[in-house]
Each structure stands twice: as structure tokens, then as C-alpha cells.
Design a protein around this motif. Structure first.
Motif, short mmCIF file in Angstrom:
data_model
loop_
_atom_site.label_atom_id
_atom_site.label_comp_id
_atom_site.label_asym_id
_atom_site.label_seq_id
_atom_site.Cartn_x
_atom_site.Cartn_y
_atom_site.Cartn_z
N GLU A 1 0.80 -1.16 -0.04
CA GLU A 1 0.19 -0.21 0.20
C GLU A 1 0.90 1.31 -0.28
N PHE A 2 0.27 2.43 -0.81
CA PHE A 2 1.45 3.03 -0.91
C PHE A 2 0.51 4.47 0.19
N LYS A 3 1.28 5.04 0.33
CA LYS A 3 0.18 6.40 1.00
C LYS A 3 1.29 7.84 0.46
N THR A 4 0.38 8.82 -0.47
CA THR A 4 1.70 10.05 -0.67
C THR A 4 1.69 11.49 0.57
N LYS A 5 2.76 11.53 0.55
CA LYS A 5 3.11 12.82 2.12
C LYS A 5 2.29 13.57 2.05
N ASP A 6 1.62 14.74 0.57
CA ASP A 6 0.62 14.98 -0.11
C ASP A 6 -1.01 14.53 -0.35
N MET A 7 -1.60 15.29 -0.45
CA MET A 7 -2.53 15.24 -0.69
C MET A 7 -2.45 15.19 -2.31
N HIS A 8 -2.66 14.35 -3.91
CA HIS A 8 -3.09 15.25 -5.14
C HIS A 8 -3.55 14.85 -5.91
N SER A 9 -5.40 15.70 -5.44
CA SER A 9 -5.92 15.28 -6.28
C SER A 9 -5.20 15.23 -8.27
N GLY A 10 -6.55 13.56 -8.89
CA GLY A 10 -6.06 13.94 -10.34
C GLY A 10 -4.51 13.40 -9.99
N GLN A 11 -3.51 12.47 -9.14
CA GLN A 11 -2.96 11.50 -9.69
C GLN A 11 -2.94 10.33 -8.98
N TRP A 12 -2.96 9.23 -9.65
CA TRP A 12 -3.39 7.60 -9.14
C TRP A 12 -2.80 7.39 -9.61
N ILE A 13 -2.31 6.12 -8.86
CA ILE A 13 -0.72 5.20 -9.33
C ILE A 13 -2.05 4.18 -10.16
N ASP A 14 -1.54 3.83 -10.99
CA ASP A 14 -1.68 3.07 -12.57
C ASP A 14 -0.63 1.76 -11.80
N ILE A 15 0.73 1.22 -11.69
CA ILE A 15 1.08 0.39 -11.83
C ILE A 15 2.72 0.39 -10.82
N VAL A 16 3.05 -0.82 -10.66
CA VAL A 16 3.78 -0.53 -9.34
C VAL A 16 5.04 -2.23 -10.23
N LYS A 17 6.00 -1.35 -11.10
CA LYS A 17 6.92 -2.01 -11.51
C LYS A 17 7.84 -2.89 -10.19
N SER A 18 7.97 -4.11 -10.41
CA SER A 18 8.65 -4.87 -9.87
C SER A 18 9.87 -5.73 -10.13
N ASN A 19 11.44 -6.86 -9.98
CA ASN A 19 12.32 -7.03 -10.45
C ASN A 19 13.12 -7.52 -9.38
N ILE A 20 13.71 -8.91 -9.41
CA ILE A 20 14.57 -9.31 -8.33
C ILE A 20 15.77 -9.09 -8.72
N LYS A 21 16.73 -8.26 -8.21
CA LYS A 21 18.05 -8.37 -8.54
C LYS A 21 18.91 -8.97 -7.47
N GLY A 22 19.21 -9.99 -7.37
CA GLY A 22 20.05 -10.93 -6.49
C GLY A 22 19.63 -10.94 -5.14
N SER A 23 19.46 -10.33 -3.79
CA SER A 23 18.92 -10.64 -3.09
C SER A 23 17.68 -9.40 -2.63
#
Length: 124
Positions: A51-73
Motif C-alpha cells: 500500500e502506498f500513501k503519499t506525503k501530500d494529497m494529490h488530487s488528479g494523480q492515481w497509482i497506475d502500476i508498480v514495477k518490480s523485479n529481483i536483483k540478487g537478494s
């Protein structure tokens, strides 16, 4: 000529608004990235609720995707936000593939590559 100019300007605005923007770690509140218990989906495949909570309220901006990958550990994640009205494609978790069970360091990766530790996660 005027119609062509207006149409070109309108298309440029629509394209710019529909693009995703990667956000740096300081966009989120100090403890604004929370992580749930990883779940094994299949051999080598896991889901980690986040879950992601922004520092300030940003109306008009929404989380679209979260990119992830593994590098080593390390499991590296970067959130991509959108300003368009389309529905978010982020289901509330990241999917990890081709991973072995064990302890990983979950880190947030800024668009410039800077890494910020979030917490350790154990894949069952």
C-alpha cells in the motif's frame, strides 16, 4: 490552418496527460509504503501486498502500476502514477516470478536508480 493547430495541440495534451510518471521515494509519506505478508501462488511465483500513501494529497494523480523485479537478494519496486481518468491497473500487490523462497530486502527504486530500503520480506 487554425483547426489543424487546435487539433495538434489537443492531441499533444491528451498524450501528455495519459502518460505514466515514475515517482521518487520522497513523494510518499515517511512510513507511507506498507507491506503485507507474501503469498505463494505457484512454484516460484509470489504476491506481496503493498500500500502506498503519499506525503501530500494529490488530487488528479492515481497509482497506475508498480514495477518490480529481483536483483540478487533484493526486490526492487517503483510506483508509476497517472493523471488520466482511466482505471488503475495496480491490483494492490506486486507479483514476483522465478523466485526462490527465502529472505529478500524490499527496496524502493527512484527513477534515477537511487535505492531506499523498505523492509525485509520472507518468501515462503
Amino acid at each position: 490552418m487554425r483547426i489543424l493547430l487546435r487539433t495538434t495541440l489537443l492531441l499533444a495534451v491528451i498524450f501528455a496527460v495519459g502518460c505514466g510518471y515514475k515517482k521518487s521515494r520522497d513523494f510518499f509519506a515517511a512510513s507511507g509504503i506498507s507491506v503485507g505478508e507474501p503469498v505463494k501462488v505457484d512454484a516460484g511465483e509470489y504476491r506481496i501486498p503493498m500500500e502506498f500513501k503519499t506525503k501530500d494529497m494529490h488530487s488528479g494523480q492515481w497509482i497506475d502500476i508498480v514495477k518490480s523485479n529481483i536483483k540478487g537478494s533484493d526486490i526492487l519496486v517503483t510506483a508509476v502514477f497517472t493523471q488520466s481518468n482511466r482505471q488503475s491497473r495496480y491490483p494492490g500487490y506486486i507479483e514476483i516470478s522465478s523466485a526462490r523462497g527465502g529472505v529478500y530486502a524490499l527496496k524502493y527504486r527512484d527513477p534515477d536508480g537511487t535505492l531506499h530500503p523498505i523492509q525485509a520480506v520472507t518468501l515462503p
